[in-house]
Design a protein around this motif. Structure first.
Motif, short mmCIF file in Angstrom:
data_model
loop_
_atom_site.label_atom_id
_atom_site.label_comp_id
_atom_site.label_asym_id
_atom_site.label_seq_id
_atom_site.Cartn_x
_atom_site.Cartn_y
_atom_site.Cartn_z
N VAL A 1 61.78 43.02 18.70
CA VAL A 1 62.11 43.71 19.95
C VAL A 1 63.30 42.98 20.60
O VAL A 1 63.27 41.76 20.75
CB VAL A 1 60.91 43.69 20.93
CG1 VAL A 1 61.28 44.34 22.26
CG2 VAL A 1 59.69 44.38 20.31
N MET A 2 64.34 43.75 20.93
CA MET A 2 65.44 43.19 21.71
C MET A 2 65.32 43.75 23.12
O MET A 2 65.21 44.95 23.30
CB MET A 2 66.79 43.61 21.12
CG MET A 2 67.24 42.72 19.97
SD MET A 2 68.73 43.37 19.18
CE MET A 2 69.91 43.31 20.52
N LYS A 3 65.37 42.83 24.08
CA LYS A 3 65.15 43.26 25.47
C LYS A 3 66.26 42.76 26.38
O LYS A 3 66.61 41.57 26.33
CB LYS A 3 63.80 42.70 25.93
CG LYS A 3 63.47 43.00 27.36
CD LYS A 3 62.41 42.07 27.92
CE LYS A 3 62.57 41.95 29.40
NZ LYS A 3 63.72 41.14 29.83
N GLY A 4 66.79 43.64 27.20
CA GLY A 4 67.73 43.23 28.23
C GLY A 4 66.95 42.80 29.47
O GLY A 4 65.74 42.99 29.55
N PRO A 5 67.63 42.23 30.46
CA PRO A 5 66.94 41.81 31.67
C PRO A 5 66.46 43.01 32.49
O PRO A 5 67.03 44.10 32.37
CB PRO A 5 68.01 41.03 32.43
CG PRO A 5 69.31 41.55 31.92
CD PRO A 5 69.08 41.96 30.50
N VAL A 6 65.44 42.80 33.30
CA VAL A 6 64.92 43.88 34.14
C VAL A 6 64.92 43.45 35.61
O VAL A 6 64.96 42.27 35.91
CB VAL A 6 63.48 44.29 33.74
CG1 VAL A 6 63.47 44.93 32.37
CG2 VAL A 6 62.52 43.10 33.81
N GLY A 7 64.88 44.45 36.50
CA GLY A 7 64.75 44.15 37.92
C GLY A 7 65.90 44.69 38.74
O GLY A 7 66.99 44.92 38.23
#
Ligand code: NAD
Length: 366
Positions: A69-75
Motif C-alpha cells: 500500500v502506498m499512502k499519501g498524507p491525510v488531513g
C-alpha cells in the motif's frame, strides 16, 4: 515481477507527491522489466466528504488484496478541521485504523543527509560533520495513541484522559527489529525513554536491556527523551546508527529530525509487520495544506517511500538502490525544491513535477 499496489493519495499535497512516486515507479518498471498495477482507493478527509468515511470499506478491501500500500498524507489545515466531526477525522478514523488493521508495528524513518547536502540543514555544517545517517525506528501501534481516551460528553469537560499501555510482546517484537537493523549498520542503537517518570518507559528499558544480551555485537545506549531532543539539535551525528522510539516520542522527534535535515519533505517512511509481511509506505509528514496545489512540495519523501517499498515488500534491492542513487544525483547536480532553496547562484529550483521527471530521467540513464 508483477505486483498490485493500492494507491491512497490522501489530502493536501498527497496527490501531487504521489504522482511523482508513481512516475519513478514506472521508470523502475520500464528499466527492470517489472509490471506494477496501481489500484486507487479513497482515504482521508476527501474520502470523508466524498464517501462519508475517511477509510471506506472499499478501500479496506483494496488494501487487503494488494501486495503493498502506498499512502499519501491525510488531513486538513487545523483551522478547517471543524468541517469534520472528531470521530470521523482522518487520524482516529483512518490512519490509526490502517496501522491497527495490519498491525504495522515497525515504522522505519531514515534521516539521511550526506555531507554534500549539509547546506540543506539550518545547523552549521560542522554539526553535520561527515553526514547524518540515522534510522529512526518508531513503534507504531502501541502506547498512548492507542490507549483508552476519555473526553467531551463523558466528562462534561471536567477532565480528559489518555491511557498509555505497552505489553511485553509489543516492545519485544519491536526491539528485535531495532537490534537487527543496528547490527546491519554501525552497531549503534540508542533507545529513547522517559523512565524517570513513566512506568511504560521503565518496562521498555528493562526489556531492551534483557534482549541486548542476544545481540553482543550491538552497543545499546539508553537516553532520556528530553536530552535526546537537545542532543539532536547540538550534536545529531552521535545518533548515526539506529534510534528506538515509542509511538509518541517517535512522532515528535522524527519531525524534529526533518527540521534538522532542512525539510520534512526529506522524510520518507515504511510501516511494516515483519511477521505477516504486510506493509504500507508513506511520507513521515502531514498534508502540508499551506503549500497544497502549488506544485512546489518536495516529493523526495514519497519517492524515498517507493525505494523502501521496493526493498522491503518486493525484495528488489537493486531497484531500490537505483531510486536512492537517482535522488542523490539530482541534488548533487545542484537541483533543489523550493523549500530547500537558499537562492545561491548555482542552484536550480525545480517544481514537484520537474523533480519527479529528473529522478525518473536519472533512473533511465543509469
Ligand atoms: P505538515 O507535516 O503537513 O507540515 C508542516 C510544515 O512542513 C509545513 O510548513 C509544510 O509546508 C512543510 N512540509 C511538509 N511536507 C512537505 C514537503 N513534502 N515539501 C515541502 N514542505 C513540506 O504538518 P501540519 O501542517 O501540522 O499538518 C497538516 C495536516 O496533516 C493536519 O491535518 C495533520 O493532522 C495531518 N498529518 C497527517 C499525517 C499523516 O498522514 N501520516 C502526519 C502528520 C500530520
Amino acid at each position: 515481477m508483477k505486483k498490485n499496489i493500492a494507491v491512497l493519495e490522501g489530502d493536501g499535497i498527497g496527490p501531487e507527491i504521489m504522482r511523482e512516486g508513481l512516475k519513478v515507479l514506472d521508470a523502475i518498471a520500464r528499466k527492470h522489466g517489472h509490471s506494477f498495477t496501481y489500484i486507487p482507493a479513497p482515504f482521508g478527509a476527501k474520502a470523508y466528504f466524498d464517501y462519508g468515511h475517511p477509510f471506506p470499506e472499499q478501500t479496506k478491501g483494496i488494501c487487503d488484496g494488494a501486495d503493498a500500500v502506498m499512502k499519501g498524507p491525510v488531513g486538513l489545515a487545523l483551522s478547517e478541521m471543524n468541517r469534520i466531526p472528531t470521530e470521523m477525522s482522518p487520524e482516529p478514523a483512518a490512519l490509526l485504523p490502517l496501522r491497527k488493521r495490519y498491525e504495522t508495528y515497525a515504522n522505519y524513518r531514515p534521516v539521511f543527509l550526506p555531507k554534500s547536502c549539509a547546506d540543506f540543514s539550518p545547523l552549521k555544517p560542522d554539526r553535520i560533520g561527515e553526514g547524518l545517517d540515522i534510522l529512526m525506528m518508531r513503534e507504531l501501534v502501541g502506547g498512548i495513541y492507542f490507549g483508552e481516551k476519555i473526553e467531551g460528553k463523558e466528562t462534561k469537560m471536567q477532565y480528559a484522559r489518555d491511557v498509555s499501555d505497552y505489553t511485553a510482546e509489543q516492545i519485544e517484537r519491536f526491539a528485535h527489529v531495532c537490534f537487527n537493523e543496528a547490527r546491519q549498520r554501525n552497531g549503534q542503537l540508542t533507545s529513547v525513554h522517559k523512565a524517570n517518570v513513566l512506568a511504560t518507559s521503565r518496562f521498555w528499558n528493562q526489556l531492551f536491556e534483557s534482549i541486548s544480551v542476544k545481540y553482543p555485537d550491538v552497543n545499546l545506549k539508553s537516553m532520556l527523551v528530553d536530552n535526546v531532543a537537545y542532543q539532536l539539535s547540538v550534536n545529531p551525528t552521535q545518533f548515526n546508527g539506529v534510534m528506538a522510539l515509542d509511538n509518541m516520542q517517535g512522532d515528535i522527534l522524527t519531525d524534529q529530525a526533518g527540521g534538522i535535515l532542512g525539510s520534512l519533505g526529506l522524510m520518507p517512511s515504511a510501516c511494516l509487520n515483519l511477521q505477516t509481511g504486510k506493509g504500507y509506505y508513506e511520507p513521515a509528514h502531514g498534508s502540508a495544506p499551506d503549500i497544497a496545489g502549488q506544485n512546489i512540495a518536495n516529493p523526495y519523501s514519497m519517492i524515498g517511500s517507493v525505494a523502501l517499498m521496493l526493498e522491503k515488500s518486493f525484495g528488489l534491492g537493486q531497484e531500490s538502490r537505483d531510486v536512492w542513487a537517482a535522488l542523490t544525483n539530482v541534488f548533487a547536480e545542484g537541483y533543489r525544491t523550493k523549500e530547500l532553496s537558499r537562492n545561491t547562484p548555482l542552484e536550480k529550483v525545480l517544481s514537484t513535477s520537474q523533480f519527479g521527471d529528473k529522478v525518473a530521467e536519472k533512473i533511465m540513464a543509469s
